[in-house]
Design a protein around this motif. Structure first.
Motif, PDB file in Angstrom:
ATOM      1  N   LYS A  26       0.881  -0.846   0.000  1.00 40.91           N
ATOM      2  CA  LYS A  26       0.000   0.000   0.000  1.00 40.91           C
ATOM      3  C   LYS A  26       0.759   0.729   0.000  1.00 40.91           C
ATOM      4  N   SER A  37      -5.640   1.071   1.011  1.00 37.60           N
ATOM      5  CA  SER A  37      -5.170  -0.181   1.570  1.00 37.60           C
ATOM      6  C   SER A  37      -6.323  -1.115   1.811  1.00 37.60           C
ATOM      7  N   HIS A 290       7.451  -5.716  -0.262  1.00 38.18           N
ATOM      8  CA  HIS A 290       6.130  -5.121  -0.089  1.00 38.18           C
ATOM      9  C   HIS A 290       5.170  -5.540  -1.191  1.00 38.18           C
ATOM     10  N   THR A 291       3.901  -5.731  -0.807  1.00 35.82           N
ATOM     11  CA  THR A 291       2.856  -5.998  -1.794  1.00 35.82           C
ATOM     12  C   THR A 291       2.443  -4.732  -2.532  1.00 35.82           C
ATOM     13  N   SER A 292       2.989  -3.622  -2.131  1.00 34.39           N
ATOM     14  CA  SER A 292       2.640  -2.353  -2.767  1.00 34.39           C
ATOM     15  C   SER A 292       2.965  -2.393  -4.258  1.00 34.39           C
ATOM     16  N   THR A 429      -1.950  -1.367  -1.880  1.00 36.08           N
ATOM     17  CA  THR A 429      -1.428  -2.595  -1.309  1.00 36.08           C
ATOM     18  C   THR A 429      -2.554  -3.440  -0.771  1.00 36.08           C
ATOM     19  N   TYR A 436      -7.210  -6.734  -4.031  1.00 30.15           N
ATOM     20  CA  TYR A 436      -6.496  -5.762  -4.865  1.00 30.15           C
ATOM     21  C   TYR A 436      -7.302  -5.402  -6.116  1.00 30.15           C
ATOM     22  N   GLN A 497       7.509  -2.205  -7.871  1.00 30.22           N
ATOM     23  CA  GLN A 497       7.158  -2.754  -6.561  1.00 30.22           C
ATOM     24  C   GLN A 497       8.383  -2.561  -5.672  1.00 30.22           C
ATOM     25  N   SER A 516       2.693  -6.441   3.896  1.00 27.32           N
ATOM     26  CA  SER A 516       1.842  -5.305   3.547  1.00 27.32           C
ATOM     27  C   SER A 516       2.153  -4.104   4.438  1.00 27.32           C
TER      28      SER A 516
END
Length: 527
Positions: A26, A37, A290-292, A429, A436, A497, A516
């Protein structure tokens, strides 16, 4: 860049290239932290906090880039706000810090009794900050109350009915088979608050009352927020008794403050300062994948940007390797796919690569004069501004004149959600791919987190199908087709990412960060 970080970056890039990234993922060094988020993270096990430190220090000062839009759990969907909400509230479920899978929080046990019906036994003797004991009436009222807020309706609109079964049990009925329910119950928008306060129209923004590990004390707008440990927290009183969050927008200023001992912890570490922080023997630096997922958002309703070929031209013209080096000092992986590649079902099929000549071909096919394309790129922090400057130079090569517009976080969030922009650098994220794509690409999320304002019947249909597909393997097959379709539509230009960093003073123990970005602060203490 230090040898250690170069090695980590290379390994991650290789893993991404061969599709080996799986499972956890995120805005910023955390670029998605100022955007939307879909997760609030907490500790993975279900044990009370047991701080073992006896240094005598019981306070902490944490620096973060952006100020929360609200302290209410229901009046925002920004990660800057979820940091604050995780201190003062609990939900029925939380995301496991290691796996990101939903696990019980305020729930003792649960059962899926039919395709649409779930029962949840609520934990006993959980106290609110006002001294009241949480009841099933509070749970029912909170979930029904949350549904009235458009900012978080994405995470509860699947709930059609909440019933009280007995003094310890509630039943939730969904609008069909729902693969998202438990993940949605992790979201701060579904925080549990006292029914009596809901009934009295209590202002949770000025006085957040929940069951969380910390009690809100003071908010100095634009400067800081203060919290104190909740002695009756149901998992045990936190080891750190006094907590202050300082709002420091500039990355270099956060670094200097940590080095000078003015703060103890940085949430968003300035990538350009990573080497120097790592070399400081008094500072710990941790890194996680990170999932961002971060992009150049393009408002698909604006003239020129409503043309798919124009969007592909812009995407193909951006040198994402250069964006990563300039904006992130190499501490990120260039992104090609419209979805994060560290989720099962992501694909780079139909994705654009950096190719200036191909970008010119797309422009020619669009029949749009590049000089007519208005592109004011909104940037809400220094990292984004550096990325925007690279993009600006890239687009000039194909005749598109872009400008950079700096904007504070709150204004940026409002402008992009409402569609009052042409382009912006942002991100999202989530703990799972379903949350998502619902948030970023489903048409129901327009005026919320679908900021490109994409409307595509095929995309909506595949997301809706994934929502009712409970088998993970079958859902992954749907995601592959969906990901390829999103790459084809190119509603925005993927950028990177991040390999995200946190930095803090040595002596701080119990720090564990989920992919996350969440930290369960009740487990953190000074050794």
């Amino acid at each position: 860049m230090s040898k250690k970080l170069r090695t980590l970056s290379l390994l991650l890039a290789l893993a991404m290239a061969f599709g080996l990234f799986a499972g956890c993922s995120k805005e910023e060094q955390q670029p998605a932290d100022d955007d939307k988020s879909a997760v609030d993270d907490k500790k993975g096990d279900d044990q009370p906090s047991e701080p073992s430190g006896n240094s005598g220090k019981d306070s902490i000062v944490i620096a973060t880039m952006g100020e929360t839009p609200s302290l209410s759990p229901t009046e925002h969907n920004a990660v800057a706000g979820s940091y604050m909400n995780s201190l003062t509230y609990n939900m029925l479920f939380r995301s496991n810090v290691d796996t990101l899978e939903p696990e019980p929080d305020l729930v003792e046990s649960y059962e899926n009794i039919s395709e649409t019906e779930w029962t949840f036994k609520i934990k006993k003797d959980v106290k609110f900050h006002n001294g009241e004991t949480m009841t099933v009436e509070d749970v029912k009222a909170s979930l029904e109350w949350a549904k009235t807020f458009p900012e978080v309706n994405l995470y509860n609109n699947d709930i059609v009915q909440v019933d009280i079964v007995d003094d310890e049990t509630i039943q939730i009925t969904t609008d069909g088979p729902d693969a998202m329910l438990l993940s949605n119950l992790c979201h701060h928008g579904n925080a549990i608050v006292p029914k009596a306060l809901i009934d009295s129209n209590h202002d949770f923004n000025t006085n957040p009352i929940g069951t969380g590990p910390y009690v809100f004390k003071n908010w100095n707008r634009g400067d800081s927020l203060e919290f104190e440990a909740f002695a009756d927290y149901f998992r045990g009183e936190p080891g750190i008794k006094h907590m202050t969050w300082k709002i420091i927008p500039e990355g270099s200023s956060r670094t200097i403050a940590l080095e000078a001992g003015e703060i103890d912890f940085i949430i968003e570490v300035e990538a350009m300062d990573a080497d120097r922080l790592e070399e400081n023997s008094d500072i710990e630096v941790i890194q996680f994948n990170h999932t961002s997922h971060n992009w150049l958002m393009l408002n698909n309703e604006k003239p020129g940007l409503d043309n798919q070929n124009v969007r592909h031209a812009i995407n193909s013209a951006i040198d994402k390797e250069s964006v990563v080096m300039v904006a992130y000092n190499g501490l990120a992986v260039p992104a090609l796919s419209a979805v994060p590649m560290n989720f099962e079902g992501a694909t780079e099929e139909n994705a654009d690569v950096y190719d200036v000549e191909k970008a010119k071909e797309y422009l020619a096919a669009s029949n749009v004069d590049p000089a007519s394309i208005e592109l004011a790129i909104i940037c809400s922090d220094d990292t984004k501004k550096r990325a925007g400057e690279v993009i600006q130079a890239n687009l000039k090569e194909i005749g598109v004149n872009a400008t950079i517009e700096s904007m504070d976080l709150a204004t940026y969030l409002s402008a992009t959600a409402e569609g009052n922009y042409t382009a912006a650098i942002g991100g999202y994220t989530s703990s799972d791919l379903l949350s998502y794509v619902v948030g970023v690409y489903h048409s129901s999320s327009i005026n919320a987190s679908n900021k490109t304002r994409l409307v595509d019947a095929e995309v909506d249909a595949m997301i809706d199908e994934a929502k009712v597909t409970l088998d993970a393997g079958e859902r992954a097959k749907i995601f592959e087709k969906l990901s390829a379709r999103l790459n084809e539509l190119c509603s925005q230009a993927p950028l990177y990412q991040p390999l995200t960093l946190r930095a803090y003073k040595k002596g701080l123990e119990g720090v564990k960060v989920s992919d996350s970005g969440g930290i369960f602060w009740a487990d953190v203490y000074w050794a």
